[in-house]
Design an enzyme around this catalytic site. Structure first.
Site, PDB file in Angstrom:
ATOM      1  N   ARG A  61      66.457  67.167   8.426  1.00 22.04           N
ATOM      2  CA  ARG A  61      65.946  66.810   9.752  1.00 22.04           C
ATOM      3  C   ARG A  61      65.029  65.585   9.684  1.00 22.04           C
ATOM      4  O   ARG A  61      65.040  64.746  10.588  1.00 22.04           O
ATOM      5  CB  ARG A  61      65.201  68.006  10.343  1.00 22.04           C
ATOM      6  CG  ARG A  61      64.741  67.817  11.788  1.00 22.04           C
ATOM      7  CD  ARG A  61      64.389  69.160  12.410  1.00 22.04           C
ATOM      8  NE  ARG A  61      63.951  69.021  13.787  1.00 22.04           N
ATOM      9  CZ  ARG A  61      62.676  69.132  14.185  1.00 22.04           C
ATOM     10  NH1 ARG A  61      61.729  69.393  13.289  1.00 22.04           N
ATOM     11  NH2 ARG A  61      62.359  68.997  15.454  1.00 22.04           N
ATOM     12  N   HIS A  65      65.421  62.231  12.057  1.00 19.50           N
ATOM     13  CA  HIS A  65      64.333  61.748  12.913  1.00 19.50           C
ATOM     14  C   HIS A  65      63.817  60.388  12.461  1.00 19.50           C
ATOM     15  O   HIS A  65      63.303  59.622  13.272  1.00 19.50           O
ATOM     16  CB  HIS A  65      63.206  62.781  12.958  1.00 19.50           C
ATOM     17  CG  HIS A  65      63.499  63.951  13.838  1.00 19.50           C
ATOM     18  ND1 HIS A  65      62.556  64.557  14.636  1.00 19.50           N
ATOM     19  CD2 HIS A  65      64.652  64.627  14.062  1.00 19.50           C
ATOM     20  CE1 HIS A  65      63.112  65.555  15.298  1.00 19.50           C
ATOM     21  NE2 HIS A  65      64.386  65.622  14.959  1.00 19.50           N
ATOM     22  N   VAL A  69      64.654  56.158  14.831  1.00 19.69           N
ATOM     23  CA  VAL A  69      63.540  55.329  15.314  1.00 19.69           C
ATOM     24  C   VAL A  69      63.467  54.061  14.465  1.00 19.69           C
ATOM     25  O   VAL A  69      62.989  54.087  13.328  1.00 19.69           O
ATOM     26  CB  VAL A  69      62.205  56.101  15.259  1.00 19.69           C
ATOM     27  CG1 VAL A  69      61.084  55.251  15.857  1.00 19.69           C
ATOM     28  CG2 VAL A  69      62.325  57.425  16.000  1.00 19.69           C
ATOM     29  N   SER A  75      59.715  55.113   8.244  1.00 20.59           N
ATOM     30  CA  SER A  75      58.540  55.026   9.121  1.00 20.59           C
ATOM     31  C   SER A  75      57.982  56.402   9.472  1.00 20.59           C
ATOM     32  O   SER A  75      56.768  56.560   9.660  1.00 20.59           O
ATOM     33  CB  SER A  75      58.875  54.243  10.397  1.00 20.59           C
ATOM     34  OG  SER A  75      59.962  54.841  11.093  1.00 20.59           O
ATOM     35  N   ASN A  93      58.261  65.603  17.019  1.00 20.21           N
ATOM     36  CA  ASN A  93      57.844  65.790  15.632  1.00 20.21           C
ATOM     37  C   ASN A  93      56.602  66.655  15.448  1.00 20.21           C
ATOM     38  O   ASN A  93      56.457  67.334  14.422  1.00 20.21           O
ATOM     39  CB  ASN A  93      57.576  64.422  14.985  1.00 20.21           C
ATOM     40  CG  ASN A  93      58.819  63.546  14.908  1.00 20.21           C
ATOM     41  OD1 ASN A  93      59.933  64.046  14.840  1.00 20.21           O
ATOM     42  ND2 ASN A  93      58.630  62.239  14.932  1.00 20.21           N
TER      43      ASN A  93
END
Length: 319
Positions: A61, A65, A69, A75, A93
């Site tokens: 996951r 995520h 982005v 990041s 998050n």
């Protein structure tokens, strides 16, 4: 064309060629600079998953995520500081993403073997693959050569990552924005064959939606009270049959209206993706091969390469 002009021309072509290849990720990127990379990563991850089977899903996951982005640039791994706002406290998050200490442990092991060579973003990509393999899923060649971002985007995390309340059209749109097709979206959603979700993520689905098996809804309600603020962090498996095995049971659940999240069941709710769900529910080999191809493509989203970004010494902070 005189000799000096010819030499300049071929020099330019060579430089352009180098620049082009520099921007390409490669499974062999660290073959010479860190030849023991894969054998260094896997034992650390294996130990973490042996201690807690759920951790494999958590690491996978993190990769999703992160990639959604500004690309797969590490990041998400950056901590907030007094003068830096990262992505860890974005709505998708906060109190949800986990496994950062496992990435830290892998980074420490890799640094001992190959100091200053391997990026945190590449470590996350490898760990995501290894998590799937350890839990019985498909293997694939991880393309490498990413560098780490020096920035993060809280707004990007809030806007780009689909929520558990997403409709099918929203899911298609969010994945399309990352260059991923509707079909690839359905394939990548199969990552929910492992892991757990918090009550806050599925409360509305089990109490308010009609596209859900009534007995499944009732049994799930026993651990997720209807009142917000009560039992919010109680967990339920995303795949009620085999939550620690990477298989096709996620799709079999959807066909029987036993998807835990609203966004999951949206994939099989008299819409354009129903046929693909049905196909995967009876063809695990097809799902496995498609998943490997789709996650390789996801890993190609906007990587930093060449002289872009940096190789972080500590995955939680810029150098």
């Amino acid at each position: 064309m005189d000799s000096s002009t010819t030499m300049s021309f071929f020099t330019l072509v060579f430089v352009l060629f180098l620049g082009g290849t520099n921007a390409q990720l490669s499974a062999n990127f660290y073959s010479y600079s860190c030849p023991n990379l894969f054998s260094t990563v896997k034992p650390v991850l294996q130990s973490a998953i042996s201690n807690e089977k759920r951790m494999g899903a958590s690491i996978l996951r993190l990769f999703f995520h992160d990639c959604f982005v500004n690309g797969c640039d590490g990041s998400l791994l950056l901590d907030d500081t007094a003068n830096f706002t990262g992505e860890k406290n974005a709505n998708p998050n906060k109190n949800s993403v986990r496994g950062f200490e496992v990435i830290d442990n892998i980074k420490t092991a890799v640094e001992k073997s190959c100091p200053g060579v391997v990026s945190c973003s590449d470590i996350l990509a490898i760990a995501a693959r290894d998590s799937v393999v350890i839990l019985g899923g498909p293997n694939w060649n991880v393309k490498l050569g990413r560098r780490d971002a020096k920035t993060a985007s809280l707004s990007g995390a809030n806007n780009n990552i689909p929520t558990p309340a997403s409709s099918l059209s929203t899911l298609i749109s969010k994945f399309s924005a990352q260059g991923l097709s509707s079909s690839e979206m359905v394939t990548l959603a199969g990552a929910h064959t492992i892991g757990q979700a918090r009550c806050t993520s599925f409360r509305s689905h089990i109490y308010n939606d009609t596209d859900i098996d009534s007995s499944f809804a009732k049994s799930t309600q026993s651990n997720c009270p209807t009142t917000s603020g009560s039992g919010d962090n109680n967990l339920a498996p995303l795949d009620l049959q085999t939550p620690t095995a990477f298989d096709n049971n996620y799709y079999r659940n959807l066909v029987t209206l036993k998807g835990l999240l609203h966004s999951d069941q949206e994939l099989y709710n008299n819409g354009s993706t129903d046929s693909q769900i049905q196909k995967y529910s009876v063809n695990p080999k097809q799902f496995s091969s498609d998943f490997a191809a789709a996650i390789i493509k996801m890993g190609d989203i906007s990587p930093l390469t060449g002289s872009q970004g940096e190789i972080r010494k500590n995955c939680r902070m810029v150098n």
